[in-house]
Design a protein around this motif. Structure first.
Motif: not given
Length: 184
Positions: A13-15, A20-22, A42-43
């Motif tokens: 989910g966070l990617a 960020i790039s999946s 990831l900020g």
């Protein structure tokens, strides 16, 4: 049926492409450390869980399932983005509103479970889109939430009705999303 461990589910989910790039290694393998540490890396700062506008709670836990209440987007000042997708709001704007909701749902999930590290998997994400009748891209307009919330079964429906008819989304918000989550 696909079984995914909790860190891989949250990592997926966070990617998302919006974070960020999946195609990165992160999307393939679980990250080291806690989910909160990954969010910081990831900020991403999760918002404060907003008080409900009616007689309900943001999350209810039944055994190992947490039901996250339907949630709409909020601007930093607390106001809500409004309008119909396809007329007042673009697909990209609706997707950003859905991502905003995804982060709010993660905040409610963390509050209800005590830690995002307890997430086993997201079972279902249900998105409602306030759209004009001719709009037909409902799944893409709620993708922003699903990318925050990981892989899951998903449903997206349009709430396109005449101005005087019911149902429509509360406060004329652009999207509303709810989710069911398995936790340890």
């Amino acid at each position: 049926m696909n079984t995914v461990n909790r860190r891989t589910a949250l990592a997926a989910g966070l990617a998302s492409a919006s974070l960020i790039s999946s195609t990165s290694a992160f999307a393939q393998d679980a990250p080291a450390g806690s989910a909160d540490a990954r969010l910081r890396q990831l900020g991403i700062e999760l918002p404060k869980v907003a008080a409900p506008v009616a007689n309900y709670v943001p999350a209810v836990r039944l055994g190992n399932i947490i039901f996250l209440a339907g949630t709409g987007p909020r601007n930093p000042d607390g106001s809500r983005p409004q309008g119909k997708v396809g007329r007042d709001v673009t697909l990209d704007q609706a997707n950003q509103h859905a991502r905003n909701v995804g982060l709010q749902l993660l905040a409610a999930l963390r509050e209800a479970s005590g830690s995002l590290d307890k997430v086993v998997r997201f079972a279902r994400v249900f998105g409602m889109v306030n759209a004009v009748p001719e709009f037909a891209d409902h799944p893409r307009s709620s993708t922003g939430a699903r990318t925050c919330l990981s892989r899951s079964s998903a449903t997206a429906v349009g709430m396109h009705v005449a101005p005087s008819e019911w149902p429509r989304l509360p406060f004329n918000m652009t999207v509303e999303i709810e989710a069911f989550v398995e936790v340890a």
